[in-house]
Scaffold this active site. Structure first.
Site, short mmCIF file in Angstrom:
data_model
loop_
_atom_site.label_atom_id
_atom_site.label_comp_id
_atom_site.label_asym_id
_atom_site.label_seq_id
_atom_site.Cartn_x
_atom_site.Cartn_y
_atom_site.Cartn_z
N LEU A 42 0.89 -1.16 0.00
CA LEU A 42 0.00 0.00 0.00
C LEU A 42 0.92 1.20 0.00
O LEU A 42 1.86 1.27 0.79
CB LEU A 42 -0.88 0.05 1.25
CG LEU A 42 -2.17 -0.73 1.25
CD1 LEU A 42 -2.85 -0.61 2.62
CD2 LEU A 42 -3.11 -0.27 0.17
N ASP A 43 0.67 2.14 -0.89
CA ASP A 43 1.50 3.34 -0.94
C ASP A 43 1.47 4.06 0.40
O ASP A 43 0.53 3.92 1.18
CB ASP A 43 0.98 4.30 -2.02
CG ASP A 43 1.05 3.70 -3.40
OD1 ASP A 43 1.99 2.94 -3.67
OD2 ASP A 43 0.15 4.00 -4.20
N ARG A 44 2.47 4.87 0.62
CA ARG A 44 2.58 5.65 1.86
C ARG A 44 1.33 6.51 2.08
O ARG A 44 0.89 6.70 3.21
CB ARG A 44 3.83 6.52 1.76
CG ARG A 44 4.14 7.31 2.97
CD ARG A 44 5.48 8.00 2.78
NE ARG A 44 5.62 9.09 3.72
CZ ARG A 44 6.49 10.05 3.61
NH1 ARG A 44 7.34 10.07 2.60
NH2 ARG A 44 6.55 11.00 4.50
N SER B 295 -1.70 5.79 1.10
CA SER B 295 -2.92 4.97 1.13
C SER B 295 -3.03 4.36 2.52
O SER B 295 -2.06 4.27 3.26
CB SER B 295 -2.85 3.87 0.08
OG SER B 295 -2.77 4.44 -1.21
#
Length: 189
Positions: free
Chosen positions: A45-47, A49
């Site tokens: 999960l992106d930073r 998100s």
């Protein structure tokens, strides 16, 4: 020794790794929340998100859940800028071309109300004259920043992205930063 399976509610602005080698100001990582050695995130999960993240030391399960050929569904609550029309929803459902790649078909629906989620810190930007809407999107692949790129491609940039489910596993009962070990009943994939 049995395998470990951890369900974690990743907060906003946390890296999906245990170390930060950027050399920048210290950023929060999984190490700040999960004191269990030798488990690794299944997918990313992106930073920027939030939401459900599964961690394990079971390499076979990690492969089955990460490899696109197994097509495990991942569901996201997505707040977008503007109100998507039927054409934009249909395009998201049938697949969007991002750079030189066409995404798989996805389940996408416009939600009639915002999902029940904890507030994000910091909150998303608010613009008085631009409405927002919430989508529920279920994908069976997970390319880099795919949801954000898909919604931007149809003209509705993502403001907030929360993964709410991986297959049958859901966030219910966890708050941002909390985790729990999975039970045997949870492990039916």
């Amino acid at each position: 020794m049995p395998y470990r399976y951890i369900l974690f509610y990743k907060p906003y602005d946390v890296l999906t790794q245990f170390t930060d080698n950027s050399g920048e100001v210290k950023r929060r990582t999984l190490k700040d929340y999960i004191p269990i050695p030798d488990v690794y995130a299944v997918g990313r999960l992106d930073r920027d998100s939030e939401g459900l993240l599964l961690l394990t030391d079971d390499g076979q399960m990690q492969h089955r859940l990460s490899d696109p050929k197994f097509a495990h569904p991942r569901t996201y609550c997505v707040q977008v800028e503007g109100i998507p029309d039927a054409g934009a929803i249909a395009t998201l459902q049938t697949g969007v071309t991002i750079q030189d790649y066409r995404t798989r078909s996805a389940k996408v629906q416009l939600l009639s109300a915002a999902p029940l989620l904890p507030p994000r810190e910091p909150p998303i930007r608010f613009r008085k004259h631009i409405p927002t809407a919430w989508l529920e999107m279920t994908l069976t692949e997970g390319r880099n920043r795919q949801v954000r790129r898909m919604t931007a491609a149809v003209g509705f940039p993502t403001l907030r992205l929360v993964r709410s489910a991986i297959g049958h596993l859901r966030l219910e009962g966890l708050n941002p930063g909390e985790w729990r070990e999975l039970t045997q009943a949870d492990l039916r994939f």
